[in-house]
Design an enzyme around this catalytic site. Sequence first.
Site, PDB file in Angstrom:
ATOM      1  CD  GLU A 147      -3.543  -5.591   3.847  1.00  0.00           C
ATOM      2  OE1 GLU A 147      -4.267  -4.840   4.550  1.00  0.00           O
ATOM      3  OE2 GLU A 147      -2.276  -5.410   3.799  1.00  0.00           O
TER       4      GLU A 147
ATOM      5  CD  GLU B 224      -3.138  -0.891   2.055  1.00  0.00           C
ATOM      6  OE1 GLU B 224      -2.837  -0.011   2.877  1.00  0.00           O
ATOM      7  OE2 GLU B 224      -4.140  -1.715   2.141  1.00  0.00           O
TER       8      GLU B 224
HETATM    9  C1  BGC Z   1      -2.805  -2.102   5.937  1.00  0.00           C
HETATM   10  C2  BGC Z   1      -2.621  -2.942   7.129  1.00  0.00           C
HETATM   11  C3  BGC Z   1      -3.702  -2.524   8.213  1.00  0.00           C
HETATM   12  C4  BGC Z   1      -5.318  -2.813   7.558  1.00  0.00           C
HETATM   13  C5  BGC Z   1      -6.192  -2.641   8.447  1.00  0.00           C
HETATM   14  C6  BGC Z   1      -4.082  -1.978   5.580  1.00  0.00           C
HETATM   15  O1  BGC Z   1      -4.182  -0.810   5.014  1.00  0.00           O
HETATM   16  O2  BGC Z   1      -2.125  -2.743   4.971  1.00  0.00           O
HETATM   17  O3  BGC Z   1      -1.481  -3.072   7.755  1.00  0.00           O
HETATM   18  O4  BGC Z   1      -3.638  -3.267   9.342  1.00  0.00           O
HETATM   19  O5  BGC Z   1      -5.265  -2.047   6.337  1.00  0.00           O
HETATM   20  O6  BGC Z   1      -6.250  -0.941   8.431  1.00  0.00           O
END
Ligand code: BGC
Length: 440
Positions: free
Chosen positions: A349, A156
């Site tokens: 993610e 990100e």
């Molecule tokens: C990030 C994580 C974070 C997650 C939830 C993403 O932006 O890569 O490190 O914990 O979102 O906020």
Amino acid sequence: MAADPLPPFPPGFLWGASTSAHQIEGAADLRERSVWDVFEARPGSIADGSTAAVACDSFHRHREDVELLAGLGLDAYRFSVSWPRVDSPGGLDHYDRLVDDLLAAGVRPVPTLFHWDLPAALDWRERDTAARFAAYVERVAARLGDRVRTWITVNEPAEHTFLGHALGVHAPGHRMLFEALPVAHHQLLAHGLAVRALRAAGAADVGIAVSHAPTWPVSERKEDLAAADFYDVLMNRAFSDPLLLGRYPEGVAELMPDGAEADLEIVSERLDWYGVNYYAPSLVGAPTGGPSAYGTLDVPPEMPFSVHEIEGRPRTDFGWPVVPEGLTEVLTGLRDRYADRLPPLMVTENGCSYPGLDDQDRIAYLDAHLRALHRALEAGVDVRGYFVWSLLDNFEWAEGYRQRFGLVHVDFDSPERTRTPKASYAWLRDQLRDCLRAQR
Ligand code: BGC
């Protein structure tokens, strides 16, 4: 809990969970300092006043984490390598052990090489940080490359640029607004140099993890459409266009450092796959003259856009709306925009913050998002894997330990950082066993 069984996913689809070093490892005394350690020491920077000095103590307890992954029946674990740890004597030994233990448990290691914990002495405003990153990547690849097949360069770059350097709510805490854009370019250059370094070391499966939020205009008014378009350029296309097309979109090209143009060939180095981090869409309009807020994040009034609440949706603990179809939109949207320039996709993610062990809300969230992903597959998008954020409750950056994203609860008050699988852990394990893999 959702009653209908989930649809089966294609054979070979990769199932995983994600974490990052700074958020789980702890053992801060056994590594160099990162920009986050410096930031956490500033009064008021972390909502609950905590630090990541111990976090989940995964540095010492990584075997428990590996057992939890194996118990879920996952194929892969996305963790990150801490650059400040690699810079300290013996720092790579930890990752050596972790990789061996994962492989012994039948779980594919998928390291991310930069997940925001820059060594404190470095600065992404400096172009040279990209070359320093490539040299660090060479060291990691030389040590782990005989066993690691799948790599992620950078996580990100947009959030690290905007939260950390434009708004100052994440480390390193600079509030440079639009002058932060060179930080984005330097991370993208670092990514491209890392792809080259990894390939030179024999790596065959290299990707990046980029956040994508579908941007919805708050109305059809000309001003709102223009503001939403600019927001989309800034948050999404300023990253995916240089990576996949080798050019910056109009509106941000002008904000990049001198000479950025000449780096684009490196930035757009061929990828084996493109990782998408998806949480929720953004509803955007013209500036309202006052501040606006997204979850816990305040958008300053001087921005050329305002963000708005998406009404009528359940919300996570963070205040983020639950919008599963946004994931279908992101995946099909990338396919439509980049067509034959788009490598296979991977959701690197996706997840939500909710309290409690009986986390039915998380089950509903994951169920709905997996169905949304499946709809993208049905629409012909080549998606090869899905990683839940996150395996464990962890240090959620500026929120400290207040936002819990884990399939596994971590008791941050216990010296052992006791791990207790939540209802969502059992649910995902059963889904993987009973339906998601039905076609294998
Ligand atoms: C990030 C994580 C974070 C997650 C939830 C993403 O932006 O890569 O490190 O914990 O979102 O906020």
